[in-house]
Design a protein around this motif. Structure first.
Motif, PDB file in Angstrom:
ATOM      1  N   VAL A 156       0.841  -1.197   0.000  1.00 33.08           N
ATOM      2  CA  VAL A 156       0.000   0.000   0.000  1.00 33.08           C
ATOM      3  C   VAL A 156       0.874   1.243   0.000  1.00 33.08           C
TER       4      VAL A 156
ATOM      5  N   ARG B 214       0.764  -4.860   4.181  1.00 32.18           N
ATOM      6  CA  ARG B 214      -0.440  -5.089   4.959  1.00 32.18           C
ATOM      7  C   ARG B 214      -0.902  -6.535   4.753  1.00 32.18           C
TER       8      ARG B 214
ATOM      9  N   GLU C 287      -6.620  -6.512   6.756  1.00 29.28           N
ATOM     10  CA  GLU C 287      -6.542  -5.093   7.090  1.00 29.28           C
ATOM     11  C   GLU C 287      -6.998  -4.190   5.956  1.00 29.28           C
TER      12      GLU C 287
ATOM     13  N   HIS D  55      -7.976  -0.094   5.878  1.00 26.61           N
ATOM     14  CA  HIS D  55      -6.987   0.743   5.197  1.00 26.61           C
ATOM     15  C   HIS D  55      -7.620   1.535   4.057  1.00 26.61           C
TER      16      HIS D  55
ATOM     17  N   ASN E 277      -7.448   5.400   3.737  1.00 27.81           N
ATOM     18  CA  ASN E 277      -6.366   5.816   2.834  1.00 27.81           C
ATOM     19  C   ASN E 277      -6.614   5.315   1.419  1.00 27.81           C
TER      20      ASN E 277
END
Length: 269
Positions: free
Chosen positions: A36, A47, A51, A55, A59
């Motif tokens: 990421v 990641r 998750e 995330h 983001n």
């Protein structure tokens, strides 16, 4: 009664087989490598797929890539691809085909030689489709790109249309003796970028000669063949080169950001 018992037994066996196949594909997703965009000197972070939802909510990247690795599995090629994409603001998820409990060998990279497990193509397509479905559910408004190298490039080229916004095919010619390996399944107008070295040692057999441009339609689909005296003419991993990375990122930049426009949807319907 015996006939019905046989039918029931067959049905149960088929159902168990389907569940087993679904479990195998789920494993490839659960073990995926995720890169990421991130602040800091590295410009990227790793990641877990568990998750991703949190995330993406906090983001959102500029685009999503489902990446299909080569026949020898997740490697430095996969990691390097994830790094340069994430550093440019693109999130990459690479399913791990070798997370399957049953994974026949499909190549010998030392020779190099492929084609040791013909059915692997369908397996890899299932993995890419599954990952794309999961990412689309998590971020339906972001551009979704299919990308793969070597065997992953074959997968990217031959996967039937699943509504992705673009494809990047690295290290594949779209030519093969097996019909299911041949050609390009991109829908008309779907942006496609293919990259191959003319002297790639994996494609010495005459039946593998050529490039994906033979199957492309329209200005949004582009085939780049690196020929001598280019130092990339004999390479299989092309995106290690910064110039090739720039070409891929420029291609991603040019993908329309409005999903309705990208898919040609009729907004009046």
């Amino acid at each position: 009664m015996r006939g019905w018992a046989l039918v029931l037994a067959v049905a149960m066996t088929l159902g168990t087989g389907a569940a087993a196949r679904a479990d195998e594909v789920q494993r490839t997703w659960d073990a995926a490598w995720v890169f990421v965009p991130a602040e800091g000197a590295a410009g990227y972070a790793r990641r877990r797929v568990a998750e991703l939802a949190a995330h993406l909510a906090e983001n959102p990247p500029r685009a999503l890539v489902v990446y299909a690795h080569g026949c020898d599995g997740l490697s430095e090629i996969s990691a390097a691809t994830g790094r340069f994409l994430a550093q440019a603001g693109v999130l990459m998820v690479a399913p791990d085909s070798f997370a399957r409990q049953d994974k026949p060998v499909s190549c010998d990279p030392r020779i190099p030689r492929g084609g040791l497990h013909r059915a692997v193509l369908g397996w890899r397509q299932d993995e890419m489709r599954f990952a794309a479905d999961r990412l689309r559910a998590l971020a339906p408004d972001l551009p979704l790109i299919l990308m793969g190298q070597s065997e992953g490039g074959i997968t990217t080229a031959t996967l039937p249309d699943i509504g992705a916004d673009a494809r990047v095919i690295e290290g594949w010619t779209c030519h093969a003796g097996w019909p299911e390996y041949r050609g390009l399944k991109a829908r008309q107008g779907q942006p496609v970028l293919s990259l191959v070295g003319e002297e790639d040692p994996w494609f010495r057999l005459p039946v593998l000669h050529g490039d994906c441009g033979a199957f492309m339609q329209g200005p949004t689909q582009r085939s780049i063949v690196y020929r001598a005296p280019s130092h990339l003419a004999g390479k299989h991993w092309l995106s290690a080169d910064r110039g090739v990375q720039r070409t891929i990122l420029d291609f991603i930049d040019a993908i329309p950001t409005d999903r309705g426009h990208r898919h040609g949807d009729n907004q009046d319907d």
